[in-house]
Design an enzyme around this catalytic site. Structure first.
Site, PDB file in Angstrom:
ATOM      1  N   LYS A  90     -41.517  -3.513 -47.828  1.00 41.33           N
ATOM      2  CA  LYS A  90     -41.046  -3.401 -49.212  1.00 41.33           C
ATOM      3  C   LYS A  90     -39.799  -4.256 -49.353  1.00 41.33           C
ATOM      4  O   LYS A  90     -38.846  -4.127 -48.581  1.00 41.33           O
ATOM      5  CB  LYS A  90     -40.702  -1.937 -49.536  1.00 41.33           C
ATOM      6  CG  LYS A  90     -40.322  -1.719 -50.997  1.00 41.33           C
ATOM      7  CD  LYS A  90     -41.554  -1.501 -51.837  1.00 41.33           C
ATOM      8  CE  LYS A  90     -41.257  -1.573 -53.328  1.00 41.33           C
ATOM      9  NZ  LYS A  90     -41.100  -2.940 -53.841  1.00 41.33           N
ATOM     10  N   GLN A 111     -33.050  -5.331 -45.441  1.00 41.93           N
ATOM     11  CA  GLN A 111     -33.946  -4.439 -46.179  1.00 41.93           C
ATOM     12  C   GLN A 111     -34.480  -3.317 -45.299  1.00 41.93           C
ATOM     13  O   GLN A 111     -34.744  -2.216 -45.780  1.00 41.93           O
ATOM     14  CB  GLN A 111     -35.109  -5.248 -46.754  1.00 41.93           C
ATOM     15  CG  GLN A 111     -35.834  -4.578 -47.913  1.00 41.93           C
ATOM     16  CD  GLN A 111     -35.091  -4.694 -49.220  1.00 41.93           C
ATOM     17  OE1 GLN A 111     -34.538  -5.733 -49.532  1.00 41.93           O
ATOM     18  NE2 GLN A 111     -35.082  -3.637 -50.014  1.00 41.93           N
ATOM     19  N   LYS A 114     -31.716  -0.727 -45.408  1.00 38.81           N
ATOM     20  CA  LYS A 114     -31.560  -0.253 -46.783  1.00 38.81           C
ATOM     21  C   LYS A 114     -32.691   0.701 -47.153  1.00 38.81           C
ATOM     22  O   LYS A 114     -32.462   1.793 -47.691  1.00 38.81           O
ATOM     23  CB  LYS A 114     -31.558  -1.443 -47.744  1.00 38.81           C
ATOM     24  CG  LYS A 114     -31.331  -1.079 -49.196  1.00 38.81           C
ATOM     25  CD  LYS A 114     -31.569  -2.265 -50.122  1.00 38.81           C
ATOM     26  CE  LYS A 114     -30.709  -3.442 -49.803  1.00 38.81           C
ATOM     27  NZ  LYS A 114     -30.872  -4.546 -50.774  1.00 38.81           N
ATOM     28  N   LYS A 126     -39.257  -9.269 -47.188  1.00 38.05           N
ATOM     29  CA  LYS A 126     -38.660 -10.080 -48.256  1.00 38.05           C
ATOM     30  C   LYS A 126     -39.467 -11.359 -48.393  1.00 38.05           C
ATOM     31  O   LYS A 126     -40.145 -11.790 -47.455  1.00 38.05           O
ATOM     32  CB  LYS A 126     -37.201 -10.416 -47.920  1.00 38.05           C
ATOM     33  CG  LYS A 126     -36.341 -10.705 -49.142  1.00 38.05           C
ATOM     34  CD  LYS A 126     -35.968  -9.440 -49.899  1.00 38.05           C
ATOM     35  CE  LYS A 126     -35.070  -9.752 -51.082  1.00 38.05           C
ATOM     36  NZ  LYS A 126     -34.632  -8.523 -51.770  1.00 38.05           N
ATOM     37  N   GLY A 165     -39.112  -7.666 -57.608  1.00 32.22           N
ATOM     38  CA  GLY A 165     -38.324  -8.778 -58.104  1.00 32.22           C
ATOM     39  C   GLY A 165     -37.021  -8.921 -57.343  1.00 32.22           C
ATOM     40  O   GLY A 165     -36.600  -8.047 -56.595  1.00 32.22           O
ATOM     41  N   ASP A 166     -36.386 -10.054 -57.521  1.00 30.79           N
ATOM     42  CA  ASP A 166     -35.068 -10.335 -56.971  1.00 30.79           C
ATOM     43  C   ASP A 166     -34.497 -11.435 -57.881  1.00 30.79           C
ATOM     44  O   ASP A 166     -34.934 -11.587 -59.026  1.00 30.79           O
ATOM     45  CB  ASP A 166     -35.165 -10.781 -55.504  1.00 30.79           C
ATOM     46  CG  ASP A 166     -33.819 -10.788 -54.782  1.00 30.79           C
ATOM     47  OD1 ASP A 166     -33.328  -9.702 -54.452  1.00 30.79           O
ATOM     48  OD2 ASP A 166     -33.257 -11.879 -54.569  1.00 30.79           O
ATOM     49  N   THR A 209     -30.581  -0.672 -59.866  1.00 30.60           N
ATOM     50  CA  THR A 209     -29.638  -1.171 -58.856  1.00 30.60           C
ATOM     51  C   THR A 209     -28.203  -1.022 -59.342  1.00 30.60           C
ATOM     52  O   THR A 209     -27.313  -0.591 -58.592  1.00 30.60           O
ATOM     53  CB  THR A 209     -29.938  -2.635 -58.502  1.00 30.60           C
ATOM     54  OG1 THR A 209     -31.317  -2.774 -58.145  1.00 30.60           O
ATOM     55  CG2 THR A 209     -29.085  -3.097 -57.339  1.00 30.60           C
ATOM     56  N   ASN A 240     -29.358  -8.244 -64.176  1.00 24.72           N
ATOM     57  CA  ASN A 240     -29.631  -6.811 -64.312  1.00 24.72           C
ATOM     58  C   ASN A 240     -28.625  -5.949 -63.549  1.00 24.72           C
ATOM     59  O   ASN A 240     -28.144  -4.932 -64.064  1.00 24.72           O
ATOM     60  CB  ASN A 240     -31.043  -6.488 -63.792  1.00 24.72           C
ATOM     61  CG  ASN A 240     -32.105  -6.691 -64.846  1.00 24.72           C
ATOM     62  OD1 ASN A 240     -31.791  -6.893 -66.015  1.00 24.72           O
ATOM     63  ND2 ASN A 240     -33.358  -6.661 -64.433  1.00 24.72           N
ATOM     64  N   SER A 377     -38.034   1.456 -56.987  1.00 23.87           N
ATOM     65  CA  SER A 377     -39.318   0.804 -56.749  1.00 23.87           C
ATOM     66  C   SER A 377     -40.257   1.734 -55.991  1.00 23.87           C
ATOM     67  O   SER A 377     -41.455   1.812 -56.284  1.00 23.87           O
ATOM     68  CB  SER A 377     -39.117  -0.491 -55.956  1.00 23.87           C
ATOM     69  OG  SER A 377     -38.651  -1.531 -56.774  1.00 23.87           O
TER      70      SER A 377
END
Length: 445
Positions: A90, A111, A114, A126, A165-166, A209, A240, A377
């Site tokens: 993820k 990640q 996290k 990623k 998304g990123d 976030t 965002n 997410s």
């Protein structure tokens, strides 16, 4: 650092010497794991760290697409599937000219921890491309996304790898990517998160976030006898994360006085007018300098790094990696900053982090503080699996609980294994232990 961790880091540097962002992330994590490694000698016997720092899979591919002039363009695509010990991979997709393998590996490595900290069953991954959506037409972005997914689809799935998304990937890009995945596979499943609300997206995902960052920082402040109330806040970025961190910080009683983009920053001593920012960035897709046209009392300055010269109580870097260097950190400290919360991924250099910690500044590292996006997410994945849609309030309440829970884990790990208040070590250790236990239980895979 333990001898074992040092050896693994030395080998990693020798093998990946050109990947500076990945080496930076690995150095920061491995240097804090000594007390855990000392307590668990079985990790070395199993070669666990060697497995932990090496991705399970790296996918690189070309992405050909046709621009509006009929010319064929070719970009490079990536997906790094780093660790699946606690769940499907993820992590987001980043579209930006700076994207390379080192950046994708550092993001994927971070990640892992996290995602572990969220307490939800998701592994670390990623991806992205050096394609720049900025200045491209909707048709060009669609052509790129469709070509990108035409390769990526064979490597992902709702129980395999779930991208999101990123930077450079918002609702438009997710829509095009999801449409192509569905077109090719015939599957209507939760293979991407950040989807539109009409086709399986979650309420509060856009805000997650930024809101989550403030929930974590608020918990950190309260644990140290403080709060957002009456504080002056500087936030970098205007996407965002920055927008919704600004909104939540304001709701919690702070005054946000600055935002930025890659060109420069605006300073509004009266407090940022978020309605103006949302109109500029979310509707008109304009640069932050246009803020001063609508708010004449504000000032705009070219050069985004200068934002850290503005005195503040709380700094929330929400733009990109390594945006706060040692000099900027020293300026913030000299101007009286009390707390720093990382909304972007690794926005502080190792030297900057040391400056903050040496000065006694409360420091919330990204892998803990900006986990709200991936947490929500995962909540979107849950809703998709159950064919349900929760209200904004339900998702926001779950998010707040997750972020407060992350702070509690980080705080506890810091007290047990490191130094009380060392939230960098606490985040790394708490995240690592869950993944390490899962890897050992599965034969150190």
């Amino acid at each position: 650092m333990s001898n074992y961790a040092q050896r693994v880091l030395d080998e990693l540097k020798a093998r990946n010497a050109h990947e500076k962002e990945f080496i930076q992330a690995a150095t920061e994590i491995l240097t804090t794991l000594k007390p855990v490694i000392d307590k668990h000698p079985e990790f070395e016997k199993a070669g666990l760290l060697e497995r932990f720092v090496e991705p399970e899979r790296i996918i690189m591919f070309r992405v050909p697409w046709v621009d509006d002039n009929g010319n064929v363009q070719v970009n490079r695509g990536y997906r790094v599937q780093f660790n699946s010990a606690i769940g499907p991979y993820k992590g987001g997709l980043r579209l930006h000219p700076s994207v390379n393998l080192s950046i994708i590996k550092f993001l994927g490595f971070e990640q892992i921890l996290k995602n572990s900290l969220t307490g939800l069953p998701i592994g670390g991954g990623k991806g992205g491309s050096d394609f720049d959506p900025k200045g491209k037409s909707d048709t060009e972005v669609m052509h790129f996304c469709q070509s990108f997914m035409t390769e990526l689809y064979r490597h992902i799935g709702a129980d395999v790898d779930v991208p999101a998304g990123d930077i450079g990937v918002g609702a438009r890009e997710i829509g095009y990517l999801y449409g192509q995945y569905k077109r090719i596979t015939g599957l209507y499943e939760g293979v991407l998160t950040g989807k539109g609300l009409t086709y399986g997206g979650s309420l509060a995902r856009k805000e997650a976030t930024g809101f989550g960052l403030c929930y974590f920082v608020d918990a950190m402040l309260k644990a140290n006898g403080s709060s957002f109330e009456g504080k002056t806040v500087v936030i970098s970025g205007s996407g965002n994360v920055a927008i919704y961190a600004c909104q939540k910080a304001t709701q919690l009683g702070a005054k946000v006085v600055a935002l930025s983009d890659s060109n420069g920053y605006v300073y509004d001593p009266n407090g940022i007018n978020l309605d103006v920012v949302k109109q500029l960035k979310e509707v008109e897709r304009k640069r932050i300098k246009e803020y001063v046209t609508a708010v004449p009392t504000a000032t705009y300055t070219e050069g985004c790094s200068g934002i850290w010269t503005i005195p503040c109580d709380i700094a929330l870097p929400c733009a990109t990696q390594n945006e706060i260097d040692e000099a900027s950190a020293k300026t913030l400290v000299a101007n009286g900053v009390k707390a720093v919360g990382e909304g972007a991924n690794m926005p502080s250099t190792l030297e900057a982090t040391k400056v903050f910690q040496d000065a006694g500044v409360l420091f919330a590292p990204a892998k803990a503080a900006n986990a709200g996006g991936v947490a929500t997410s995962a909540l979107e994945m849950s809703q998709n699996s159950m064919r349900l849609s929760w209200t904004f309030e339900e998702v926001d309440a779950k998010l707040k609980g997750i972020m407060e829970g992350i702070f509690a884990k980080v705080d506890e790990a810091a007290k047990e294994y490191a130094t009380e208040g060392d939230y960098v070590a606490g985040a790394n250790i708490a995240g690592f232990l869950k993944v390490a236990d899962a890897m050992m239980a599965q034969g150190a895979v």
